[in-house]
Enzyme design. Structure first.
Site, PDB file in Angstrom:
ATOM      1  N   HIS A  17      57.759  65.111 -49.522  1.00  0.00           N
ATOM      2  CA  HIS A  17      58.088  66.480 -49.904  1.00  0.00           C
ATOM      3  C   HIS A  17      58.775  67.226 -48.771  1.00  0.00           C
ATOM      4  O   HIS A  17      58.634  66.866 -47.600  1.00  0.00           O
ATOM      5  CB  HIS A  17      56.820  67.234 -50.332  1.00  0.00           C
ATOM      6  N   CYS A  37      58.355  65.866 -44.987  1.00  0.00           N
ATOM      7  CA  CYS A  37      57.067  65.198 -44.819  1.00  0.00           C
ATOM      8  C   CYS A  37      57.130  63.915 -45.655  1.00  0.00           C
ATOM      9  O   CYS A  37      57.113  63.969 -46.889  1.00  0.00           O
ATOM     10  CB  CYS A  37      55.951  66.121 -45.288  1.00  0.00           C
ATOM     11  N   HIS A  40      60.227  57.526 -54.302  1.00  0.00           N
ATOM     12  CA  HIS A  40      59.534  58.758 -53.929  1.00  0.00           C
ATOM     13  C   HIS A  40      59.274  58.669 -52.429  1.00  0.00           C
ATOM     14  O   HIS A  40      58.637  57.732 -51.957  1.00  0.00           O
ATOM     15  CB  HIS A  40      58.215  58.891 -54.691  1.00  0.00           C
ATOM     16  N   ASP A  95      58.357  74.842 -43.185  1.00  0.00           N
ATOM     17  CA  ASP A  95      57.546  75.184 -42.015  1.00  0.00           C
ATOM     18  C   ASP A  95      57.847  74.287 -40.813  1.00  0.00           C
ATOM     19  O   ASP A  95      57.001  74.071 -39.959  1.00  0.00           O
ATOM     20  CB  ASP A  95      56.060  75.138 -42.359  1.00  0.00           C
ATOM     21  N   ARG A 141      60.876  70.799 -42.832  1.00  0.00           N
ATOM     22  CA  ARG A 141      60.003  69.669 -42.525  1.00  0.00           C
ATOM     23  C   ARG A 141      60.027  68.704 -43.706  1.00  0.00           C
ATOM     24  O   ARG A 141      59.503  68.998 -44.773  1.00  0.00           O
ATOM     25  CB  ARG A 141      58.568  70.126 -42.265  1.00  0.00           C
ATOM     26  N   CYS A 185      50.547  66.945 -39.388  1.00  0.00           N
ATOM     27  CA  CYS A 185      50.083  66.711 -40.763  1.00  0.00           C
ATOM     28  C   CYS A 185      49.622  65.268 -41.011  1.00  0.00           C
ATOM     29  O   CYS A 185      48.998  64.997 -42.019  1.00  0.00           O
ATOM     30  CB  CYS A 185      51.171  67.089 -41.765  1.00  0.00           C
TER      31      CYS A 185
END
Length: 151
Positions: free
Chosen positions: A108, A123, A105, A112, A121, A68
């Site tokens: 997310h 990310c 922050h 998957d 995951r 990603c």
């Protein structure tokens, strides 16, 4: 494992110490560009800590290449340092992850990830993290994490 106290720095202090991208991502819920960030392809051993508070979040042992363009992890190193919130921005329903003490922050959470490692995951934006290689853990006060990397 971790009994230290971590504190959130104020926004004015962070504006002085973080890059504009680090501030926008960690404090204003932005997202950095995929494949154009500091840690997406980092393969060095060590831990990733919150750029604001320094609380340990993830290790290289749980990092994997998800394709990603952002660092992806199967689990946090200290589960209670990562909070999950419902995120309904951008016309999607997602799970946002934030650091507990720094309230940064981070990115997310998706379902998957590698099935053999629980299917999650995380990310994560590189801009919300600081990487500490194993040879600097003791020097930077994270010596209790050295045991994770003993083979």
């Amino acid at each position: 494992m971790d009994k230290k106290v971590y504190n959130k720095k104020g926004k004015e202090e962070l504006k002085k110490t973080l890059t504009p991208t680090q501030f926008e991502v960690s404090q204003e819920n932005s997202t950095e560009r995929s494949f154009d960030n500091e840690y997406w392809n980092n393969s060095e051993e060590g831990i990733y800590v919150d750029i604001n508070s320094g609380e340990p979040l993830f290790t290289s042992l749980d990092k994997f290449d998800s394709g990603c363009g952002w660092p992806s992890f199967t689990k946090p190193v200290v589960e209670e340092h990562v909070k999950e919130n419902k995120d309904v921005t951008h016309g999607m329903i997602r799970t946002e992850v934030r650091s507990k003490y720094g309230d940064s922050h981070l990115g997310h959470l998706f379902n998957d990830g590698p099935s053999e490692k629980g299917g999650l995951r995380y990310c994560i934006n590189s801009a919300a993290l600081k990487f500490i290689p194993t040879n600097k853990l003791k020097e930077q006060g994270y010596e209790e994490y050295l045991e994770l990397f003993k083979k």
